[in-house]
Design an enzyme around this catalytic site. Structure first.
Site, PDB file in Angstrom:
ATOM      1  N   CYS A  24       4.763  51.668  49.815  1.00  0.00           N
ATOM      2  CA  CYS A  24       5.827  51.298  50.751  1.00  0.00           C
ATOM      3  C   CYS A  24       6.210  49.837  50.584  1.00  0.00           C
ATOM      4  O   CYS A  24       5.470  49.030  50.000  1.00  0.00           O
ATOM      5  CB  CYS A  24       5.369  51.497  52.200  1.00  0.00           C
ATOM      6  SG  CYS A  24       4.782  53.145  52.608  1.00  0.00           S
ATOM      7  N   CYS A  60       7.949  48.625  56.169  1.00  0.00           N
ATOM      8  CA  CYS A  60       7.992  50.050  56.495  1.00  0.00           C
ATOM      9  C   CYS A  60       7.474  50.294  57.907  1.00  0.00           C
ATOM     10  O   CYS A  60       6.453  49.730  58.324  1.00  0.00           O
ATOM     11  CB  CYS A  60       7.161  50.846  55.496  1.00  0.00           C
ATOM     12  SG  CYS A  60       7.233  52.637  55.775  1.00  0.00           S
ATOM     13  N   CYS A 115       7.584  55.919  49.139  1.00  0.00           N
ATOM     14  CA  CYS A 115       7.680  56.404  50.519  1.00  0.00           C
ATOM     15  C   CYS A 115       9.089  56.939  50.779  1.00  0.00           C
ATOM     16  O   CYS A 115      10.081  56.298  50.410  1.00  0.00           O
ATOM     17  CB  CYS A 115       7.352  55.265  51.479  1.00  0.00           C
ATOM     18  SG  CYS A 115       7.619  55.647  53.224  1.00  0.00           S
ATOM     19  N   CYS A 135      10.826  54.440  53.849  1.00  0.00           N
ATOM     20  CA  CYS A 135      11.365  53.084  53.629  1.00  0.00           C
ATOM     21  C   CYS A 135      12.044  52.923  52.272  1.00  0.00           C
ATOM     22  O   CYS A 135      12.659  51.887  52.014  1.00  0.00           O
ATOM     23  CB  CYS A 135      10.259  52.042  53.784  1.00  0.00           C
ATOM     24  SG  CYS A 135       8.991  52.086  52.491  1.00  0.00           S
TER      25      CYS A 135
END
Length: 361
Positions: free
Chosen positions: A46, A50, A77, A80
């Site tokens: 991420c 995030c 991810c 995000c």
């Protein structure tokens, strides 16, 4: 550090360590594009900002770029989208917006015009500006005007020249809001506080020597230390031109209120204050005073409470600049990993303050 200095700090973040972990725990958007973090238990990586649930520190590994994380077997991810480069573009756009506002402090553009100039919708600019800078564009203008006003007065400019040079259309707003900008009238500030009478005294407390200083309007300084001479010197450095005199009499009730609190006999410290602060600092300090005694909040939690969810560093600076320790309880703010973090008067005093509060609630 000024707001512009905060925005313009640059350089790659380390690929691990305290700074990177702090960026994750505080969801610091300024580190987006400078590193990513991956979670071993999920196989996902991420961006620092995030909004997903915070992982455990021992499950996290840092990478300088998405490509490095994917080469190690992690996948991006879906919340995000760490491969999306628009976050870095947002930071650049916010920096351009800051510079545009700096160039037009006397007549700043409306939010819609500012957004159009940097390629953002007004709503998105407002949100990202607060996340990255810690304050809204309007409060940024107020803070920059105040900075320029103080700079002009320190250089010896006349009050009118400093007022207009800072971007104010007239002197009226300066005098109406001088407490928030300077803590005294512009003319007095220009003279380095000359003529302002400040009484001060030092007393023994459970946390060492306690210095309390006040003007006729209220308490302007509360300091903790080990020796009276050092406390006095620090007060004189802060108010070099003021009429400082040691006089316990006028301060007796206010000193007693603080000592009662430190002994656990009083639930709060209710004393009038006379301190300099920006609008953002006041919001942070009020949020600190709203925390139940003995409880703690992280810098990120305070940032969200004052409407600046990405302003954890700005919150930390507001805590560091707090001139009235204990009255404004910045000792109740801790790091995102649960560690106490720094404290102007020493970490041991910070721990002791929290222990006093917990025992007396």
């Amino acid at each position: 550090m000024t707001v512009m200095a905060m925005i313009e700090q640059a350089g790659p973040a380390p690929s691990g360590g305290d700074e990177s972990w702090r960026a994750v725990t505080e969801r610091d958007a300024r580190f987006d594009g400078r590193l990513v973090y991956a979670v071993r238990t999920t196989g996902v990586y991420c961006r620092p900002s995030c909004g997903s649930r915070r992982p455990r520190r021992d499950n996290v590994v840092f990478f300088p770029a998405p490509e490095a994380a994917e080469a190690a077997g992690f996948r991006p991810c879906r919340r995000c989208h760490p491969r999306d480069t628009r976050a870095g573009g947002d930071a650049d756009a916010v920096l351009r917006a800051c510079r545009l506002l700096d160039d037009r402090l006397e007549q700043p553009p409306a939010l819609r015009a500012l957004g159009a100039a940097v390629g953002m919708s007004p709503w998105h600019l407002q949100r990202r500006f607060k996340q990255i800078v810690g304050v809204s564009p309007r409060n940024y203008v107020e803070a920059r005007r105040a900075e320029r006003l103080r700079e002009g007065l320190r250089k010896g400019h006349t009050v009118s020249r400093a007022v207009y040079g800072a971007g104010y259309g007239s002197g009226r707003p300066v005098y109406e809001r001088n407490r928030g900008l300077l803590g005294m009238t512009p003319a007095t500030y220009r003279r380095g506080g000359r003529g302002v009478a400040i009484s001060w005294t030092v007393a023994a407390s459970p946390l060492g020597r306690l210095l309390v200083a006040a003007t006729e309007r209220g308490v302007c300084a509360v300091r903790l230390g080990d020796a009276d001479p050092a406390l006095e010197q620090s007060l004189r450095r802060e108010f070099p031109e003021a009429d400082l005199h040691r006089d316990e009499g006028p301060l007796a009730a206010w000193v007693d209120a603080i000592l009662q609190y430190l002994s656990g006999a009083a639930p709060r410290v209710d004393v009038p204050l006379d301190v300099r602060a920006t609008a953002f600092q006041w919001r942070v300090w009020e949020a600190l005073r709203a925390i139940p005694r003995g409880d703690t909040r992280t810098y990120g939690e305070i940032a969200r409470a004052v409407g600046a969810p990405r302003g954890a560093r700005a919150v930390a600076r507001a805590c560091a600049s707090n001139p009235v320790a204990i009255v404004v309880p910045c000792h109740r703010v801790i790091r995102g990993d649960g560690e106490p973090g720094g404290y102007r008067w020493g970490v041991e005093r910070k721990k002791a303050l929290l222990e006093i509060e917990r025992k007396s609630r």
